[in-house]
Design a protein around this motif. Structure first.
Motif, short mmCIF file in Angstrom:
data_model
loop_
_atom_site.label_atom_id
_atom_site.label_comp_id
_atom_site.label_asym_id
_atom_site.label_seq_id
_atom_site.Cartn_x
_atom_site.Cartn_y
_atom_site.Cartn_z
N TRP A 185 68.70 -17.48 85.09
CA TRP A 185 67.34 -17.99 84.98
C TRP A 185 67.15 -18.74 83.66
O TRP A 185 66.55 -19.81 83.63
N GLU A 186 67.64 -18.14 82.59
CA GLU A 186 67.48 -18.78 81.27
C GLU A 186 68.26 -20.08 81.18
O GLU A 186 67.82 -21.04 80.56
N ARG A 187 69.46 -20.11 81.78
CA ARG A 187 70.25 -21.34 81.76
C ARG A 187 69.59 -22.44 82.60
O ARG A 187 69.64 -23.61 82.25
N PHE A 188 68.97 -22.06 83.71
CA PHE A 188 68.37 -23.03 84.60
C PHE A 188 67.05 -23.56 84.05
O PHE A 188 66.77 -24.75 84.14
N HIS A 189 66.24 -22.68 83.44
CA HIS A 189 64.91 -23.07 82.96
C HIS A 189 64.85 -23.31 81.46
O HIS A 189 63.80 -23.73 80.96
N GLY A 190 65.89 -23.03 80.74
CA GLY A 190 65.86 -23.21 79.28
C GLY A 190 65.13 -22.06 78.61
O GLY A 190 64.76 -21.07 79.22
N GLY A 191 64.92 -22.19 77.34
CA GLY A 191 64.22 -21.14 76.60
C GLY A 191 65.20 -20.27 75.82
O GLY A 191 66.39 -20.55 75.72
N VAL A 232 67.66 -17.42 74.79
CA VAL A 232 68.72 -16.74 75.53
C VAL A 232 68.81 -15.31 75.00
O VAL A 232 69.32 -15.05 73.93
#
Length: 98
Positions: free
Chosen positions: A59-65, A67
Motif C-alpha cells: 500500500w505504501e509503495r503504491f500510494h507513496g507516503g 514507509v
C-alpha cells in the motif's frame, strides 16, 4: 580453633554435594498444554503481523507516503526469533547448560 581452620571446616561443609531428586509438580500436564497453546498463539500473531506488514508495504509503495512497514517486519522477525529461542534459552538456564 584458629580462623583458618574454622574457614576450612566451613568450606568443607559448604562444598558437600546436595542431592536433589526432581519430581513433577501437580498439574504439570495442564500447564504444558497451556504453554503449547500460548506458543501457537505467538506464532499465529507473528505470521499475522508479517502478512499485515506485507500488505501495508504494498500500500505504501503504491500510494507513496512514509514507509513504516519495514519496522513492523523487523519487529515481527526479532519477536519470532526471541519466541522461538525462548524454550532453548530457558532449558539452558534451568539445566545449567548441560
Amino acid at each position: 580453633m584458629t580462623t583458618a581452620s574454622a574457614v576450612g571446616e566451613t568450606l568443607t561443609v559448604l562444598a558437600q554435594e546436595i542431592r536433589i531428586t526432581p519430581t513433577e509438580p501437580p498439574g504439570a500436564p495442564q500447564l504444558l498444554n497451556l504453554v503449547n497453546y500460548l506458543s501457537w498463539l505467538v506464532m499465529l500473531a507473528g505470521i499475522a503481523s508479517l502478512i499485515y506488514a506485507g500488505g501495508k508495504f504494498g500500500w505504501e509503495r503504491f500510494h507513496g507516503g512514509a514507509v513504516e512497514s519495514p519496522k513492523i517486519i523487523l519487529g515481527a522477525l526479532v519477536g519470532g526469533i526471541i519466541a522461538t529461542g525462548a524454550g532453548g534459552i530457558m532449558n539452558a538456564v534451568v539445566t545449567g547448560g548441560a
